[in-house]
Design an enzyme around this catalytic site. Structure first.
Site, PDB file in Angstrom:
ATOM      1  N   PRO A 171       5.050  15.284  -7.905  1.00  0.00           N
ATOM      2  CA  PRO A 171       6.302  14.552  -8.820  1.00  0.00           C
ATOM      3  C   PRO A 171       7.312  13.647  -7.968  1.00  0.00           C
ATOM      4  CG  PRO A 171       6.465  16.878  -8.627  1.00  0.00           C
ATOM      5  CD  PRO A 171       5.204  16.720  -8.069  1.00  0.00           C
ATOM      6  N   ASN A 172       7.669  12.585  -8.397  1.00  0.00           N
ATOM      7  CA  ASN A 172       8.870  11.891  -7.597  1.00  0.00           C
ATOM      8  C   ASN A 172       8.203  10.990  -6.494  1.00  0.00           C
ATOM      9  OD1 ASN A 172      10.931  12.520  -9.600  1.00  0.00           O
ATOM     10  ND2 ASN A 172      10.880  14.754  -8.270  1.00  0.00           N
ATOM     11  N   ARG A 194      13.530   6.001  -3.188  1.00  0.00           N
ATOM     12  CA  ARG A 194      14.074   7.459  -3.464  1.00  0.00           C
ATOM     13  C   ARG A 194      14.631   7.760  -1.899  1.00  0.00           C
ATOM     14  NH1 ARG A 194      10.089  12.681  -3.536  1.00  0.00           N
ATOM     15  NH2 ARG A 194      11.723  14.074  -4.106  1.00  0.00           N
ATOM     16  N   TYR A 199      12.829  10.002   2.952  1.00  0.00           N
ATOM     17  CA  TYR A 199      11.457   9.577   2.947  1.00  0.00           C
ATOM     18  C   TYR A 199      10.887   8.293   3.322  1.00  0.00           C
ATOM     19  CZ  TYR A 199      11.964  13.893  -0.136  1.00  0.00           C
ATOM     20  OH  TYR A 199      12.064  14.940  -0.633  1.00  0.00           O
ATOM     21  N   ASN A 203       0.109  16.144  -1.344  1.00  0.00           N
ATOM     22  CA  ASN A 203       1.550  16.322  -1.130  1.00  0.00           C
ATOM     23  C   ASN A 203       1.929  16.819  -2.436  1.00  0.00           C
ATOM     24  OD1 ASN A 203       4.348  16.355  -1.026  1.00  0.00           O
ATOM     25  ND2 ASN A 203       4.360  14.444   0.027  1.00  0.00           N
ATOM     26  N   ALA A 256       7.979  18.799  -4.828  1.00  0.00           N
ATOM     27  CA  ALA A 256       8.736  19.884  -5.342  1.00  0.00           C
ATOM     28  C   ALA A 256       7.883  21.228  -5.779  1.00  0.00           C
ATOM     29  CB  ALA A 256       9.644  19.621  -6.554  1.00  0.00           C
ATOM     30  N   GLU A 309      -2.443  20.121   3.204  1.00  0.00           N
ATOM     31  CA  GLU A 309      -1.014  20.033   2.631  1.00  0.00           C
ATOM     32  C   GLU A 309      -0.322  18.988   3.553  1.00  0.00           C
ATOM     33  OE1 GLU A 309       1.108  23.770   2.118  1.00  0.00           O
ATOM     34  OE2 GLU A 309       2.886  22.794   1.963  1.00  0.00           O
ATOM     35  N   HIS A 369       3.507  16.703   3.975  1.00  0.00           N
ATOM     36  CA  HIS A 369       4.831  16.480   3.688  1.00  0.00           C
ATOM     37  C   HIS A 369       5.506  15.311   4.395  1.00  0.00           C
ATOM     38  CE1 HIS A 369       5.321  20.113   1.059  1.00  0.00           C
ATOM     39  NE2 HIS A 369       4.525  20.799   1.975  1.00  0.00           N
ATOM     40  N   ARG A 418      14.924  21.426   6.279  1.00  0.00           N
ATOM     41  CA  ARG A 418      15.962  20.982   5.075  1.00  0.00           C
ATOM     42  C   ARG A 418      16.279  22.518   4.500  1.00  0.00           C
ATOM     43  NH1 ARG A 418      12.676  16.826   1.794  1.00  0.00           N
ATOM     44  NH2 ARG A 418      14.775  16.675   0.668  1.00  0.00           N
TER      45      ARG A 418
HETATM   46  C1  DQA Z   1       8.103  16.570   0.078  1.00  0.00           C
HETATM   47  C2  DQA Z   1       9.297  17.702   0.380  1.00  0.00           C
HETATM   48  C3  DQA Z   1       9.356  18.498  -0.958  1.00  0.00           C
HETATM   49  O1  DQA Z   1      10.627  19.518  -0.714  1.00  0.00           O
HETATM   50  C4  DQA Z   1      10.092  17.932  -1.996  1.00  0.00           C
HETATM   51  O2  DQA Z   1      10.425  18.246  -3.285  1.00  0.00           O
HETATM   52  C5  DQA Z   1       9.222  16.207  -2.210  1.00  0.00           C
HETATM   53  C6  DQA Z   1       8.539  15.528  -1.091  1.00  0.00           C
HETATM   54  C7  DQA Z   1       7.777  15.725   1.219  1.00  0.00           C
HETATM   55  O3  DQA Z   1       6.995  14.811   1.250  1.00  0.00           O
HETATM   56  O4  DQA Z   1       8.593  15.811   2.251  1.00  0.00           O
HETATM   57  O5  DQA Z   1       9.504  15.858  -3.300  1.00  0.00           O
HETATM   58  O6  DQA Z   1       6.969  17.163  -0.158  1.00  0.00           O
END
Ligand code: DQA
Length: 143
Positions: free
Chosen positions: A10-11, A18, A23, A73, A76, A97, A99, A106
């Site tokens: 998501p997002n 964003r 990011y 990825n 959240a 995985e 990120h 964080r």
């Molecule tokens: C994320 C880190 C997560 O905590 C966050 O909710 C994201 C992106 C990252 O790519 O750094 O949406 O996965």
């Protein structure tokens, strides 16, 4: 020719606009284009969803589709989704995985991942390079 699935949670469709200081400016389209280039000669599919259900359905379908390796990825959902963990355990397909940000630098709630201990590897904090590094490992080890 191996089958590789990229899943963005998501997002991540909002990359490029964003929270730029966390990011960066690179869009999801650019990341997917670069992954496609790097996976030349293999079958690579990129999938993004804001829905936990759709991500679980995609992981389940990967078994039938004979996907060799998944790079995810989970965004959240990393920190909340036992259901996505269970989907990976059910299909038993190796996954990495990724990120973009360093989740350990964080908020404390981001330090917990429901996936890391069952992943082949975890990349956190390298920005888009993290996806490319994970793909390189996936190609080396599973394709
Ligand atoms: C994320 C880190 C997560 O905590 C966050 O909710 C994201 C992106 C990252 O790519 O750094 O949406 O996965």
């Amino acid at each position: 020719m191996a089958k590789i699935l990229i899943i963005h949670g998501p997002n991540l469709n909002m990359l490029g606009t964003r929270e730029l200081s966390i990011y960066g400016k690179t869009t999801l389209k650019t990341i997917d284009q670069q992954l496609t280039r790097l996976a030349k000669g293999h079958q690579l599919e990129c999938f993004q969803s804001n829905s936990e259900r759709d991500i679980i359905d995609k992981i389940q379908a990967s078994s039938k589709a004979k996907v060799d390796v998944i790079i995810i990825n989970p965004a959240a959902f990393t920190h909340t989704s036992i259901a996505i963990r269970d989907a990976f355990l059910a299909v038993n397909i190796p996954f990495y995985e990724v990120h973009l940000s360093n989740i350990y630098a964080r908020e404390t709630f981001r330090h917990l991942s429901y996936l890391s201990d069952i992943a082949q590897g975890v990349v956190s904090g390298l920005g888009p390079q993290g996806y490319y590094a994970a793909l390189s490992a996936a190609l080396e080890n599973f394709c």
